[in-house]
Design a protein around this motif. Sequence first.
Motif, short mmCIF file in Angstrom:
data_model
loop_
_atom_site.label_atom_id
_atom_site.label_comp_id
_atom_site.label_asym_id
_atom_site.label_seq_id
_atom_site.Cartn_x
_atom_site.Cartn_y
_atom_site.Cartn_z
N LEU A 1 0.80 -1.22 0.00
CA LEU A 1 0.00 0.00 0.00
C LEU A 1 0.83 1.26 0.00
CD1 LEU A 1 -2.71 -1.00 2.62
CD2 LEU A 1 -2.81 -1.23 0.14
N ALA A 2 2.13 1.14 0.11
CA ALA A 2 3.01 2.29 0.29
C ALA A 2 3.45 2.94 -1.02
CB ALA A 2 4.22 1.88 1.12
N SER A 3 2.66 2.81 -2.05
CA SER A 3 2.93 3.45 -3.34
C SER A 3 1.65 4.15 -3.78
CB SER A 3 3.33 2.40 -4.39
OG SER A 3 2.22 1.57 -4.68
N PRO A 4 1.74 5.06 -4.74
CA PRO A 4 0.50 5.67 -5.23
C PRO A 4 -0.51 4.63 -5.72
CG PRO A 4 2.37 6.95 -5.98
CD PRO A 4 2.93 5.70 -5.33
N ALA A 5 -0.04 3.62 -6.43
CA ALA A 5 -0.95 2.58 -6.93
C ALA A 5 -1.56 1.79 -5.79
CB ALA A 5 -0.21 1.66 -7.90
N GLY A 6 -0.73 1.46 -4.78
CA GLY A 6 -1.24 0.70 -3.64
C GLY A 6 -2.26 1.49 -2.85
N LEU A 7 -2.00 2.76 -2.65
CA LEU A 7 -2.93 3.61 -1.92
C LEU A 7 -4.23 3.77 -2.71
CD1 LEU A 7 -3.44 5.26 0.61
CD2 LEU A 7 -2.24 7.17 -0.47
N PHE A 8 -4.12 3.88 -4.02
CA PHE A 8 -5.31 3.99 -4.86
C PHE A 8 -6.13 2.70 -4.79
CE2 PHE A 8 -7.37 4.06 -9.18
CZ PHE A 8 -8.28 5.06 -8.88
N ARG A 9 -5.46 1.55 -4.80
CA ARG A 9 -6.18 0.27 -4.65
C ARG A 9 -6.90 0.21 -3.31
NH1 ARG A 9 -1.59 -1.69 -7.56
NH2 ARG A 9 -0.47 -2.10 -5.62
N TYR A 10 -6.25 0.71 -2.25
CA TYR A 10 -6.86 0.76 -0.93
C TYR A 10 -8.14 1.59 -0.98
CZ TYR A 10 -7.16 1.78 4.11
OH TYR A 10 -7.58 1.92 5.41
N VAL A 11 -8.09 2.75 -1.62
CA VAL A 11 -9.25 3.62 -1.73
C VAL A 11 -10.35 2.93 -2.53
CG1 VAL A 11 -10.08 5.78 -2.79
CG2 VAL A 11 -7.95 5.77 -1.47
N GLN A 12 -9.98 2.29 -3.63
CA GLN A 12 -10.98 1.59 -4.45
C GLN A 12 -11.63 0.45 -3.67
OE1 GLN A 12 -8.43 0.71 -7.87
NE2 GLN A 12 -9.84 1.93 -9.11
N ALA A 13 -10.84 -0.30 -2.91
CA ALA A 13 -11.39 -1.40 -2.12
C ALA A 13 -12.35 -0.87 -1.06
CB ALA A 13 -10.26 -2.19 -1.47
#
Length: 82
Positions: free
Chosen positions: A60-72
């Motif tokens: 989650l520590a990347s822009p993509a990971g954080l975006f996936r967290y938000v989407q989930a």
Amino acid sequence: MNQSQFDQLVERICSVQVTDSETPLVDLGVDSLHTIALVMAVEEEFGIEVDPDALADPALASPAGLFRYVQAWAADAAPARV
């Protein structure tokens, strides 16, 4: 919002350039103060509460990971369809 738009949010809040969304925030030069500002911006933008411990997860520590967290989160918070 898509990944590119989310990357622009990261760039604006953290004063960095995101060339690869999978690059960890720390490797992009994001310090702890910018991380806090980013979390606050994401919480305000999406109306969610980000668990600060979640950012310790390398996934989650990347822009993509954080975006996936938000989407989930958004998918879990979406009302059930009948």
